[in-house]
Write a protein that holds these residues in place. Structure first.
Motif, PDB file in Angstrom:
ATOM      1  N   VAL A 220       0.841  -1.205   0.000  1.00  0.00           N
ATOM      2  CA  VAL A 220       0.000   0.000   0.000  1.00  0.00           C
ATOM      3  C   VAL A 220       0.872   1.250   0.000  1.00  0.00           C
ATOM      4  O   VAL A 220       2.044   1.206   0.359  1.00  0.00           O
ATOM      5  N   SER A 221       0.271   2.379  -0.371  1.00  0.00           N
ATOM      6  CA  SER A 221       1.026   3.627  -0.528  1.00  0.00           C
ATOM      7  C   SER A 221       1.010   4.456   0.755  1.00  0.00           C
ATOM      8  O   SER A 221       0.252   4.189   1.685  1.00  0.00           O
ATOM      9  N   GLY A 222       1.836   5.507   0.754  1.00  0.00           N
ATOM     10  CA  GLY A 222       1.832   6.447   1.867  1.00  0.00           C
ATOM     11  C   GLY A 222       0.487   7.151   2.008  1.00  0.00           C
ATOM     12  O   GLY A 222       0.025   7.419   3.120  1.00  0.00           O
ATOM     13  N   ALA A 223      -0.172   7.419   0.878  1.00  0.00           N
ATOM     14  CA  ALA A 223      -1.490   8.066   0.914  1.00  0.00           C
ATOM     15  C   ALA A 223      -2.507   7.168   1.628  1.00  0.00           C
ATOM     16  O   ALA A 223      -3.381   7.633   2.357  1.00  0.00           O
ATOM     17  N   TYR A 224      -2.368   5.856   1.410  1.00  0.00           N
ATOM     18  CA  TYR A 224      -3.230   4.892   2.099  1.00  0.00           C
ATOM     19  C   TYR A 224      -3.024   4.964   3.602  1.00  0.00           C
ATOM     20  O   TYR A 224      -3.965   4.873   4.377  1.00  0.00           O
ATOM     21  N   TYR A 225      -1.758   5.086   3.990  1.00  0.00           N
ATOM     22  CA  TYR A 225      -1.467   5.164   5.422  1.00  0.00           C
ATOM     23  C   TYR A 225      -2.211   6.354   6.030  1.00  0.00           C
ATOM     24  O   TYR A 225      -2.846   6.249   7.069  1.00  0.00           O
ATOM     25  N   GLU A 226      -2.121   7.489   5.337  1.00  0.00           N
ATOM     26  CA  GLU A 226      -2.774   8.675   5.875  1.00  0.00           C
ATOM     27  C   GLU A 226      -4.296   8.508   5.908  1.00  0.00           C
ATOM     28  O   GLU A 226      -4.956   8.864   6.874  1.00  0.00           O
ATOM     29  N   LYS A 227      -4.830   7.905   4.845  1.00  0.00           N
ATOM     30  CA  LYS A 227      -6.279   7.774   4.693  1.00  0.00           C
ATOM     31  C   LYS A 227      -6.889   6.832   5.737  1.00  0.00           C
ATOM     32  O   LYS A 227      -7.927   7.115   6.320  1.00  0.00           O
ATOM     33  N   TYR A 228      -6.223   5.702   5.969  1.00  0.00           N
ATOM     34  CA  TYR A 228      -6.840   4.674   6.815  1.00  0.00           C
ATOM     35  C   TYR A 228      -6.254   4.561   8.223  1.00  0.00           C
ATOM     36  O   TYR A 228      -6.939   4.128   9.137  1.00  0.00           O
ATOM     37  N   LEU A 229      -4.970   4.896   8.385  1.00  0.00           N
ATOM     38  CA  LEU A 229      -4.321   4.486   9.638  1.00  0.00           C
ATOM     39  C   LEU A 229      -3.768   5.605  10.515  1.00  0.00           C
ATOM     40  O   LEU A 229      -3.674   5.436  11.728  1.00  0.00           O
ATOM     41  N   GLN A 230      -3.415   6.745   9.932  1.00  0.00           N
ATOM     42  CA  GLN A 230      -2.731   7.750  10.751  1.00  0.00           C
ATOM     43  C   GLN A 230      -3.557   8.153  11.980  1.00  0.00           C
ATOM     44  O   GLN A 230      -3.050   8.203  13.099  1.00  0.00           O
ATOM     45  N   GLU A 231      -4.842   8.412  11.755  1.00  0.00           N
ATOM     46  CA  GLU A 231      -5.683   8.869  12.863  1.00  0.00           C
ATOM     47  C   GLU A 231      -5.834   7.777  13.926  1.00  0.00           C
ATOM     48  O   GLU A 231      -5.744   8.038  15.126  1.00  0.00           O
ATOM     49  N   MET A 232      -6.040   6.557  13.461  1.00  0.00           N
ATOM     50  CA  MET A 232      -6.214   5.437  14.395  1.00  0.00           C
ATOM     51  C   MET A 232      -4.940   5.202  15.209  1.00  0.00           C
ATOM     52  O   MET A 232      -4.990   4.960  16.415  1.00  0.00           O
ATOM     53  N   HIS A 233      -3.803   5.307  14.563  1.00  0.00           N
ATOM     54  CA  HIS A 233      -2.533   5.130  15.268  1.00  0.00           C
ATOM     55  C   HIS A 233      -2.317   6.255  16.289  1.00  0.00           C
ATOM     56  O   HIS A 233      -1.755   6.031  17.357  1.00  0.00           O
ATOM     57  N   THR A 234      -2.784   7.448  15.953  1.00  0.00           N
ATOM     58  CA  THR A 234      -2.691   8.570  16.889  1.00  0.00           C
ATOM     59  C   THR A 234      -3.551   8.289  18.121  1.00  0.00           C
ATOM     60  O   THR A 234      -3.149   8.555  19.252  1.00  0.00           O
ATOM     61  N   GLU A 235      -4.740   7.715  17.883  1.00  0.00           N
ATOM     62  CA  GLU A 235      -5.629   7.385  19.009  1.00  0.00           C
ATOM     63  C   GLU A 235      -5.048   6.293  19.903  1.00  0.00           C
ATOM     64  O   GLU A 235      -5.266   6.286  21.109  1.00  0.00           O
ATOM     65  N   PHE A 236      -4.298   5.364  19.293  1.00  0.00           N
ATOM     66  CA  PHE A 236      -3.696   4.281  20.098  1.00  0.00           C
ATOM     67  C   PHE A 236      -2.771   4.840  21.183  1.00  0.00           C
ATOM     68  O   PHE A 236      -2.625   4.250  22.243  1.00  0.00           O
ATOM     69  N   VAL A 237      -2.133   5.974  20.892  1.00  0.00           N
ATOM     70  CA  VAL A 237      -1.209   6.562  21.872  1.00  0.00           C
ATOM     71  C   VAL A 237      -1.952   6.875  23.180  1.00  0.00           C
ATOM     72  O   VAL A 237      -1.412   6.702  24.271  1.00  0.00           O
ATOM     73  N   GLU A 238      -3.217   7.292  23.064  1.00  0.00           N
ATOM     74  CA  GLU A 238      -4.045   7.554  24.255  1.00  0.00           C
ATOM     75  C   GLU A 238      -4.622   6.255  24.807  1.00  0.00           C
ATOM     76  O   GLU A 238      -4.653   6.042  26.014  1.00  0.00           O
ATOM     77  N   ASP A 239      -5.056   5.387  23.911  1.00  0.00           N
ATOM     78  CA  ASP A 239      -5.796   4.188  24.325  1.00  0.00           C
ATOM     79  C   ASP A 239      -4.908   3.114  24.943  1.00  0.00           C
ATOM     80  O   ASP A 239      -5.381   2.266  25.697  1.00  0.00           O
ATOM     81  N   ILE A 240      -3.626   3.109  24.562  1.00  0.00           N
ATOM     82  CA  ILE A 240      -2.696   2.087  25.067  1.00  0.00           C
ATOM     83  C   ILE A 240      -1.534   2.834  25.715  1.00  0.00           C
ATOM     84  O   ILE A 240      -0.516   3.104  25.082  1.00  0.00           O
ATOM     85  N   PRO A 241      -1.682   3.204  27.003  1.00  0.00           N
ATOM     86  CA  PRO A 241      -0.761   4.169  27.607  1.00  0.00           C
ATOM     87  C   PRO A 241       0.592   3.595  28.023  1.00  0.00           C
ATOM     88  O   PRO A 241       0.863   3.368  29.192  1.00  0.00           O
ATOM     89  N   ILE A 242       1.447   3.374  27.024  1.00  0.00           N
ATOM     90  CA  ILE A 242       2.809   2.878  27.232  1.00  0.00           C
ATOM     91  C   ILE A 242       3.567   3.237  25.943  1.00  0.00           C
ATOM     92  O   ILE A 242       2.918   3.418  24.903  1.00  0.00           O
ATOM     93  N   PRO A 243       4.905   3.359  25.956  1.00  0.00           N
ATOM     94  CA  PRO A 243       5.586   3.663  24.687  1.00  0.00           C
ATOM     95  C   PRO A 243       5.255   2.635  23.600  1.00  0.00           C
ATOM     96  O   PRO A 243       5.392   1.434  23.811  1.00  0.00           O
ATOM     97  N   LEU A 244       4.804   3.129  22.450  1.00  0.00           N
ATOM     98  CA  LEU A 244       4.431   2.256  21.332  1.00  0.00           C
ATOM     99  C   LEU A 244       5.482   2.345  20.228  1.00  0.00           C
ATOM    100  O   LEU A 244       5.958   3.435  19.900  1.00  0.00           O
ATOM    101  N   ILE A 245       5.826   1.171  19.682  1.00  0.00           N
ATOM    102  CA  ILE A 245       6.812   1.075  18.599  1.00  0.00           C
ATOM    103  C   ILE A 245       6.077   0.562  17.366  1.00  0.00           C
ATOM    104  O   ILE A 245       5.722  -0.619  17.298  1.00  0.00           O
TER     105      ILE A 245
END
Ligand SMILES: [Zn+2]
Length: 354
Positions: A220-245
């Protein structure tokens, strides 16, 4: 004395755990940590501690014993007991091919368990199923036996990867082309698996979590990452409160800017990306880990080639050094030992320059 040297020398000696956690926050460290956010299990290590695949993926005592070798035998700063990417998929009901000691377990994708968003039902035993419980128990054993000096990293798979396992790779990718709304609904329902299994590992005692989400460079492309995953990955930072790799394989410079904005602690990056260009894009917004090539360098070349790649990362001031992804099971131990050795040598040279 250069600024970079100053940064290393002002810090007194740290434990492995302190070193990794500081590097994940881009804080000063006494030396660059050697970190395995994915697996460094090998057949040689399995033989050494009598903990072989497939049992080491299903029996918590063997899983912990094999994981500990990255600290006790290889001299890495972290341990990581989740060698495979299928533990939670097994708990979701996917059929697993467990394989033998020289092969990775895989999901039988010819038998997908879901086809529509409504099919996605998270079973109540997600974190008590034997194959997820095994991970939680192995984490507790590692903490008990290795104490607080080593960094324990767990793993929770992202919804894009779960989509491949539960819908089949082709069907999931086709859906993402044909029906973005439906794809988003699916990701939204599956993300609870990532959160629940991640939180259960925090309760069991991990210091950080790898979050593989295979929006891979060649699929998949970088545009796909932005379209489908960037926001969800940002939310994980709050939802899973530990350093994420975050772990994504392949050439990913076209999405690193998006990844750097998520607030995740680190990005586990592939050898298809140059350390310098990657550091430049990330620009201290996220730490980088990885980059040492698996199929060629670690698997089939010698320690000198490993050393050259480690040095390239250290010269670029990459925050944590390690293999790019789960290493091949036949990787020679001396190649793995060359990683921490090179890090020590490099830092000694830096000290002498002062
Ligand atoms: Zn990978």
């Amino acid at each position: 004395m250069t600024d970079a040297n100053h940064e290393f020398n002002q810090v007194s000696e740290m434990t492995s755990r302190q070193r990794v956690l500081a590097a994940l926050k881009r804080e000063p460290v006494d030396r660059t940590p050697v970190c395995n956010p994915t697996s460094v299990a090998t057949v040689e290590l399995m033989d050494l501690v009598d903990a072989h695949f497939p049992d080491a993926n299903r029996d918590p005592v063997k899983m912990a014993r094999l994981a500990a070798t990255s600290y006790t035998e290889l001299g890495f700063d972290s341990v990581m007991p989740v060698f495979s990417i299928i533990q939670e998929s097994s708990a979701l009901g996917c059929k697993i091919q467990w394989e033998m000691k020289d092969n990775w377990p895989t999901v039988k994708m010819s038998e997908p368990i879901w086809a529509e968003p409504e099919d996605i039902i998270i079973p109540p035993d997600l974190c008590t199923h034997p194959d997820t419980h095994c991970v939680l128990e192995a984490i507790r054993i590692l903490r008990r036996e290795l104490g607080d000096d080593v960094c324990i990293i767990g793993k929770t798979m992202g919804p894009w990867s779960l989509g491949y396992h539960c819908f089949g790779v082709e069907k999931f990718l086709l859906m993402s082309l044909d029906d973005p709304d439906k794809t988003r609904q699916c990701l939204d329902r599956m993300k609870q698996v990532t959160i629940d299994f991640g939180r259960a590992q925090i309760d069991a005692g991990v210091d950080a979590l790898t979050l593989p989400d295979h929006a891979t460079g060649d699929l998949v492309s970088g545009a796909y990452y932005e379209k489908y995953l960037q926001e969800m990955h940002t939310e994980f930072v709050e939802d899973i409160p530990i350093p994420l790799i975050l772990h994504i394989c392949g050439r990913t410079v076209d999405r690193m800017d998006y990844i750097a904005q998520t607030g995740m602690a680190a990005f586990h990056y592939d050898s298809k990306n140059e350390p310098d260009e990657s550091m430049c894009i990330c620009n201290q917004r996220i730490s980088l880990i990885g980059n040492i090539n698996n199929p060629e360098t670690l698997y089939s070349k010698g320690p000198e080639s490993v050393t050259a790649e480690v040095r390239k990362n250290l010269d670029a001031r990459v925050q944590l050094v390690g293999a790019e992804c789960a290493i091949p099971l036949q990787t020679p131990i001396e190649n793995l030992k060359a990683i921490p050795q090179t890090v020590r040598d490099w830092h000694r040279e830096q000290d002498h320059r002062n």
